[in-house]
Design a protein around this motif. Structure first.
Motif, PDB file in Angstrom:
ATOM      1  N   UNK A  19       7.201   5.893   4.524  1.00 50.97           N
ATOM      2  CA  UNK A  19       6.758   6.493   5.772  1.00 50.97           C
ATOM      3  C   UNK A  19       5.886   7.716   5.589  1.00 50.97           C
ATOM      4  N   UNK A  20       6.115   8.457   4.523  1.00 51.40           N
ATOM      5  CA  UNK A  20       5.295   9.646   4.258  1.00 51.40           C
ATOM      6  C   UNK A  20       3.862   9.270   3.899  1.00 51.40           C
ATOM      7  N   UNK A  25       0.791  -1.230   0.000  1.00 53.17           N
ATOM      8  CA  UNK A  25       0.000   0.000   0.000  1.00 53.17           C
ATOM      9  C   UNK A  25       0.818   1.272   0.000  1.00 53.17           C
ATOM     10  N   UNK A  26       1.878   1.332   0.812  1.00 53.04           N
ATOM     11  CA  UNK A  26       2.695   2.543   0.860  1.00 53.04           C
ATOM     12  C   UNK A  26       3.453   2.745  -0.444  1.00 53.04           C
ATOM     13  N   UNK A  27       3.922   1.648  -1.030  1.00 56.12           N
ATOM     14  CA  UNK A  27       4.611   1.731  -2.321  1.00 56.12           C
ATOM     15  C   UNK A  27       3.678   2.253  -3.398  1.00 56.12           C
ATOM     16  N   UNK A  29       4.302   5.901  -5.367  1.00 52.90           N
ATOM     17  CA  UNK A  29       4.513   6.042  -6.812  1.00 52.90           C
ATOM     18  C   UNK A  29       3.351   6.774  -7.481  1.00 52.90           C
ATOM     19  N   UNK A  30       2.138   6.562  -6.999  1.00 54.40           N
ATOM     20  CA  UNK A  30       1.010   7.309  -7.548  1.00 54.40           C
ATOM     21  C   UNK A  30       1.182   8.804  -7.300  1.00 54.40           C
ATOM     22  N   UNK A  31       1.622   9.163  -6.084  1.00 50.01           N
ATOM     23  CA  UNK A  31       1.828  10.576  -5.756  1.00 50.01           C
ATOM     24  C   UNK A  31       2.954  11.192  -6.576  1.00 50.01           C
ATOM     25  N   UNK A  32       3.931  10.370  -6.958  1.00 49.73           N
ATOM     26  CA  UNK A  32       5.063  10.865  -7.748  1.00 49.73           C
ATOM     27  C   UNK A  32       4.773  10.904  -9.243  1.00 49.73           C
ATOM     28  N   UNK A  46      -4.760   5.632  -6.262  1.00 50.64           N
ATOM     29  CA  UNK A  46      -4.627   4.746  -7.420  1.00 50.64           C
ATOM     30  C   UNK A  46      -5.937   4.738  -8.185  1.00 50.64           C
ATOM     31  N   UNK A  47      -5.886   5.149  -9.435  1.00 53.45           N
ATOM     32  CA  UNK A  47      -7.106   5.271 -10.236  1.00 53.45           C
ATOM     33  C   UNK A  47      -7.302   4.125 -11.224  1.00 53.45           C
TER      34      UNK A  47
END
Length: 301
Positions: free
Chosen positions: A235-236, A25-27, A31-34, A84-85
């Motif tokens: 962590x973010x 989930x964090x990964x 990557x979605x945010x980036x 995630x879309x």
């Protein structure tokens, strides 16, 4: 006409709703945010899962058999939390049914994911791979992390589909597909033994609201530290991951930075997520002793 794709593209193949958030989930959120394209393919709707809230017990297969549709809604809510879309069910919702835990008579019933031919199921994944053209594919190890039939089958199907997607002579029967595509890196989810031990010890020391604490043996995909080849710091994205886990309310209880499945054993919510490089067209690592911090490190667009 093909759509323009982001520079980085990540495809994850998971067995049931909730597996994706617990292990990756964090990964996914990072990557979605980036700006990467994050595509999730879920192989079943999890119809056979154990239900935690008593008020939803009627959804179980022995009563209304409505758990699959409900968990599809939970998955959609979790993906909104992770940003995630692009999330899909393999072959469409309900194409393959949850096979249940290992050793049950229903594992091999017609229509279950476990009973499907690997090539049959892989043929449904090949068009997705050729459409989104991922450099990185994430799935489970050959044991499926902990031996669940659907996790093992997800590994087999994802691995086979990656081979077929790169084969110019292969054309899926289900639909016409774009040009062949070779996945650069295939990773298996895992947890380093030291990280698992540390997380559980810290959780036990801090306390949690669950009846017991999990042990390393209760965690899926635990491997010796030296087998880990990538560790993605998320962590973010701890808060989005926790909210996404809470969205899977039939399967997960989240409280105070920890969670429990239906067994009631507390586990830490891990936000540094670990992986083993297992194959792909660009699988050779420049430094065999290094642990990468980016699944896309030195991978061509």
């Amino acid at each position: 006409m093909s759509r323009e794709l982001p520079t980085r593209r990540l495809l994850l193949v998971h067995a049931h709703p909730d597996d994706e958030t617990i292990t990756t989930g964090a990964t996914m959120a990072r990557y979605a945010a980036e700006g990467a394209l994050v595509t999730l393919v879920t192989c079943t709707r999890g119809e056979e899962g154990e239900i935690i809230p008593p008020a939803l017990a009627h959804l179980g297969p022995e009563r209304d058999d409505g758990l699959g549709a409900h968990r599809a809604g939970e998955l959609a809510a979790a993906m909104r939390e992770l940003g995630v879309t692009d999330h899909r069910f393999l072959g469409g919702p309900g194409r393959f049914r949850d096979s249940g835990m290992s050793g049950l008579d229903r594992n091999g019933r017609p229509g279950t994911f476990w009973s499907a031919g690997v090539d049959e199921a892989a043929a449904l994944l090949v068009p997705v791979i050729r459409e989104v053209r991922p450099q990185v594919l994430v799935t489970y190890d050959p044991r499926g992390g902990y031996g669940h039939p659907d996790h093992i089958q997800a590994h087999r199907v994802a691995t086979r589909a990656a081979v077929l997607a790169a084969d110019a002579a292969y054309e899926p029967a289900e639909a016409s597909a774009p040009e062949p595509w070779a996945v650069a890196r295939i990773y298996w989810t895992c947890v380093a033994r030291t990280a698992a031990e540390k997380g559980l010890a810290e959780l036990a020391a801090a306390g949690h609201p669950f009846p017991g604490t999990a042990t390393v043996a209760d965690l899926p995909g635990v491997v010796d530290d030296g087998e880990v080849t990538a560790a993605v710091a998320g962590g973010a994205y701890a808060a989005p991951k926790a909210r996404a886990m809470a969205a899977h309310a039939t399967q997960i209880t989240v409280a105070d930075g920890s969670f429990a499945l239906s067994n009631g054993l507390g586990q830490p919510i891990l936000t540094t997520e670990q992986f083993r490089l297992a194959g792909g067209a660009d699988a050779a690592r420049r430094d065999p002793g290094a642990v990468e911090t980016d699944l896309f490190a030195e991978v061509a667009a």
